[in-house]
Motif scaffolding. Sequence first.
Motif, PDB file in Angstrom:
ATOM      1  N   ASP A 239      93.635 -11.770  57.884  1.00  0.00           N
ATOM      2  CA  ASP A 239      92.954 -12.425  58.997  1.00  0.00           C
ATOM      3  C   ASP A 239      92.024 -11.415  59.631  1.00  0.00           C
ATOM      4  OD1 ASP A 239      92.242 -14.390  60.768  1.00  0.00           O
ATOM      5  OD2 ASP A 239      94.288 -14.820  61.431  1.00  0.00           O
ATOM      6  N   GLY A 240      91.171 -11.882  60.538  1.00  0.00           N
ATOM      7  CA  GLY A 240      90.263 -10.966  61.193  1.00  0.00           C
ATOM      8  C   GLY A 240      89.088 -11.681  61.831  1.00  0.00           C
ATOM      9  N   PRO A 241      88.178 -10.930  62.438  1.00  0.00           N
ATOM     10  CA  PRO A 241      87.103 -11.528  63.227  1.00  0.00           C
ATOM     11  C   PRO A 241      86.084 -12.316  62.418  1.00  0.00           C
ATOM     12  CG  PRO A 241      86.804  -9.150  63.012  1.00  0.00           C
ATOM     13  CD  PRO A 241      88.162  -9.464  62.495  1.00  0.00           C
ATOM     14  N   GLN A 242      86.035 -12.126  61.110  1.00  0.00           N
ATOM     15  CA  GLN A 242      85.037 -12.822  60.301  1.00  0.00           C
ATOM     16  C   GLN A 242      85.581 -14.090  59.641  1.00  0.00           C
ATOM     17  OE1 GLN A 242      83.334 -10.580  56.988  1.00  0.00           O
ATOM     18  NE2 GLN A 242      81.263 -11.236  57.491  1.00  0.00           N
ATOM     19  N   ARG A 243      86.809 -14.454  59.943  1.00  0.00           N
ATOM     20  CA  ARG A 243      87.426 -15.577  59.230  1.00  0.00           C
ATOM     21  C   ARG A 243      86.625 -16.874  59.368  1.00  0.00           C
ATOM     22  NH1 ARG A 243      93.702 -17.550  58.669  1.00  0.00           N
ATOM     23  NH2 ARG A 243      93.237 -19.556  57.721  1.00  0.00           N
ATOM     24  N   SER A 244      86.283 -17.240  60.581  1.00  0.00           N
ATOM     25  CA  SER A 244      85.552 -18.490  60.793  1.00  0.00           C
ATOM     26  C   SER A 244      84.224 -18.491  60.041  1.00  0.00           C
ATOM     27  CB  SER A 244      85.313 -18.702  62.291  1.00  0.00           C
ATOM     28  OG  SER A 244      84.567 -19.862  62.524  1.00  0.00           O
ATOM     29  N   GLU A 245      83.523 -17.371  60.107  1.00  0.00           N
ATOM     30  CA  GLU A 245      82.240 -17.255  59.403  1.00  0.00           C
ATOM     31  C   GLU A 245      82.414 -17.409  57.900  1.00  0.00           C
ATOM     32  OE1 GLU A 245      79.066 -13.697  58.362  1.00  0.00           O
ATOM     33  OE2 GLU A 245      80.210 -13.559  60.225  1.00  0.00           O
ATOM     34  N   LEU A 246      83.464 -16.797  57.358  1.00  0.00           N
ATOM     35  CA  LEU A 246      83.709 -16.866  55.916  1.00  0.00           C
ATOM     36  C   LEU A 246      84.098 -18.278  55.480  1.00  0.00           C
ATOM     37  CD1 LEU A 246      85.678 -13.513  55.480  1.00  0.00           C
ATOM     38  CD2 LEU A 246      83.369 -13.987  54.657  1.00  0.00           C
ATOM     39  N   GLU A 247      84.892 -18.953  56.304  1.00  0.00           N
ATOM     40  CA  GLU A 247      85.269 -20.335  55.980  1.00  0.00           C
ATOM     41  C   GLU A 247      84.027 -21.236  55.950  1.00  0.00           C
ATOM     42  OE1 GLU A 247      89.861 -20.641  57.626  1.00  0.00           O
ATOM     43  OE2 GLU A 247      88.210 -21.078  59.006  1.00  0.00           O
ATOM     44  N   LYS A 248      83.145 -21.045  56.921  1.00  0.00           N
ATOM     45  CA  LYS A 248      81.917 -21.841  56.947  1.00  0.00           C
ATOM     46  C   LYS A 248      81.044 -21.531  55.731  1.00  0.00           C
ATOM     47  CE  LYS A 248      81.742 -22.230  61.996  1.00  0.00           C
ATOM     48  NZ  LYS A 248      81.059 -21.766  63.238  1.00  0.00           N
ATOM     49  N   ARG A 249      80.984 -20.255  55.366  1.00  0.00           N
ATOM     50  CA  ARG A 249      80.155 -19.876  54.226  1.00  0.00           C
ATOM     51  C   ARG A 249      80.705 -20.473  52.925  1.00  0.00           C
ATOM     52  NH1 ARG A 249      76.041 -16.605  53.576  1.00  0.00           N
ATOM     53  NH2 ARG A 249      75.555 -15.823  51.490  1.00  0.00           N
ATOM     54  N   ALA A 250      82.027 -20.473  52.782  1.00  0.00           N
ATOM     55  CA  ALA A 250      82.626 -21.077  51.585  1.00  0.00           C
ATOM     56  C   ALA A 250      82.267 -22.553  51.500  1.00  0.00           C
ATOM     57  CB  ALA A 250      84.144 -20.892  51.616  1.00  0.00           C
ATOM     58  N   GLY A 251      82.257 -23.218  52.658  1.00  0.00           N
ATOM     59  CA  GLY A 251      81.868 -24.623  52.678  1.00  0.00           C
ATOM     60  C   GLY A 251      80.416 -24.818  52.276  1.00  0.00           C
ATOM     61  N   LYS A 252      79.514 -24.009  52.809  1.00  0.00           N
ATOM     62  CA  LYS A 252      78.092 -24.120  52.480  1.00  0.00           C
ATOM     63  C   LYS A 252      77.817 -23.815  51.010  1.00  0.00           C
ATOM     64  CE  LYS A 252      76.293 -23.046  57.099  1.00  0.00           C
ATOM     65  NZ  LYS A 252      75.526 -22.065  57.917  1.00  0.00           N
ATOM     66  N   LEU A 253      78.617 -22.918  50.437  1.00  0.00           N
ATOM     67  CA  LEU A 253      78.435 -22.560  49.025  1.00  0.00           C
ATOM     68  C   LEU A 253      79.056 -23.596  48.080  1.00  0.00           C
ATOM     69  CD1 LEU A 253      79.199 -18.703  49.185  1.00  0.00           C
ATOM     70  CD2 LEU A 253      76.961 -19.774  48.799  1.00  0.00           C
ATOM     71  N   GLY A 254      79.792 -24.546  48.636  1.00  0.00           N
ATOM     72  CA  GLY A 254      80.415 -25.566  47.799  1.00  0.00           C
ATOM     73  C   GLY A 254      81.635 -25.082  47.039  1.00  0.00           C
ATOM     74  N   ILE A 255      82.337 -24.087  47.591  1.00  0.00           N
ATOM     75  CA  ILE A 255      83.519 -23.541  46.901  1.00  0.00           C
ATOM     76  C   ILE A 255      84.767 -23.641  47.793  1.00  0.00           C
ATOM     77  CG2 ILE A 255      82.278 -21.969  45.346  1.00  0.00           C
ATOM     78  CD1 ILE A 255      82.845 -19.733  47.405  1.00  0.00           C
ATOM     79  N   ARG A 256      84.754 -24.569  48.731  1.00  0.00           N
ATOM     80  CA  ARG A 256      85.894 -24.697  49.649  1.00  0.00           C
ATOM     81  C   ARG A 256      87.169 -25.071  48.921  1.00  0.00           C
ATOM     82  NH1 ARG A 256      88.775 -23.205  52.597  1.00  0.00           N
ATOM     83  NH2 ARG A 256      88.993 -23.414  54.830  1.00  0.00           N
TER      84      ARG A 256
END
Length: 399
Positions: A239-256
Motif C-alpha cells: 500500500d502507499g500514497p500512489q495506490r489510487s493513482e495506480l488503480e486509475k491508471r490500470a483502468g485507463k490502460l484496460g488491464i483492471r
Amino acid sequence: MKIAMMTNNYKPFVAGVPISIERLTDSLRSLGHEVVVFAPSYDEQEEETDVVRYKALIRGVTGGFSVPNSLDFEIERRFKEGDFDVIHVHHPMMIGHTAKYLSWKYHVPMVFTYHTRYEQYLHYVGLSKLQGIMPAYIRSYTKNCDMVIAPTPLMKEYLGQIQPDADIQVLPTGLPKDSFVPKEEKTMLLRKALAGEKNHLFCTVARLAKEKNLVFLLNCMKMLKDLWGSDFRLVLIGDGPQRSELEKRAGKLGIRDEVIFAGKIPNQEIKNYCHASDLFLFPSLSETQGIVLLESMAAGTPVVALRATGTQDVVVNGQNGYMTDVSEREFTNKLMDILEKKEIDLLRQGALETAQRYSSMQIAKEAILVYAQAIYKRNEKQRLNHKNRNGKKDMVYLG
C-alpha cells in the motif's frame, strides 16, 4: 554483547529497514546476545520486551509512518541504564544525531548501516533541492562512526565514491528459516483465488509510491496483454500514497482485470504469495538491497527486474531470473520469452540456491564480528588519544 539498535522506523510500519532490523535482532538474541531496539511510537503497536518506544512528533502519516521525536529524554535515560557495548544506528538523521551524541557522551562505539539512497526520498519532505548535498552529509556523518555497513557490494562501491571516514563492511539482510517453507496447501488456494482461469500469475511486493516505478510495470502489463493476450494476472502486494493513482491508471490502460491490488499482507504470508506465482516482477530502481527479491527466491520464485543497484547483487541472468534495461519493450519481451521457452522450473532451482546463501543466523554471526571490530577501533583510537595527550603534557613539562 549488549547492543543498542536505533532506528527512525520499526514495526508495525512495514518497510525494508524495519524488516532488516527485526531479523538481525531476532538472530542476535538467538545467539545469546542482548539487543534493545530504540524505535518511535506508532498507533496499534505491540508492547515488547527490550523495545524502547520513544515519542513520535506525528503518528499516522500516509502508510502508517510516524515522524519520530529523537530528542525524547526517554532515549538517553534508557540508554544510560543499559550499559551497552555498541550502538548500531540505521539512519544518519534524527535518531542518527541522537546516536552520535550518545556515542560521544558515553564513549560507546557506533556502527551505521547505510540502508537507503536518501536523496531519492527527499521529495517526500519537500527537500528535493538538497539531493546534491547528501553525499557530503553522509561523508560528514561517518566521521563519527567506528564502522559503516553496506547491505550489498554495489552499495559499498557507491559509499567508496563518497569516501566515508570509516571502514565499510558488507552485511546483507538475512532470511529467517521459515522463509524457505511456504505452505503448499495455502499456496494452492491462493493460486486458484488469484489466477482464476488464467494460466500465469505474477506478483510484486512494494510500497505503492513513486520511487518504486510501478507505472513502468503497469505499462508493461498493457504491452504484454496487447502482444501476448490476457492469459495472466499480476498481484501488487503493498500500500502507499500512489495506490489510487495506480488503480486509475490500470483502468485507463484496460488491464483492471489483469491487475489485483492486494493491499498490505502480513510479512510472514508473502512467501505463500510468491510461491503461488510463476515470476516475481521488480521495476524499482531505488533499492540498496532488494530484500523482497531474496524473499521471493527463498519461496522458489525467479525474478524479472530492472538492472539497478540492489538488483545486480542478487539476480544472475539465466540462473535465478533476468534483468533488463529500463525499457518497457525489453522487459515485456523478456517475460514473453521466459513463458514461451518454459524455463521457469529451471530458474526456480537457481533462485532457491541463491537464497540459501543468506541465512539470518550466518548474517548475525558476521554482525558480531563487525561490532567487535568497531569496539577494537574505538579502544585503539582512545588509547592513541590518551597517549598523545600525555606526550604533549610531557613536552610542556620538559620545556
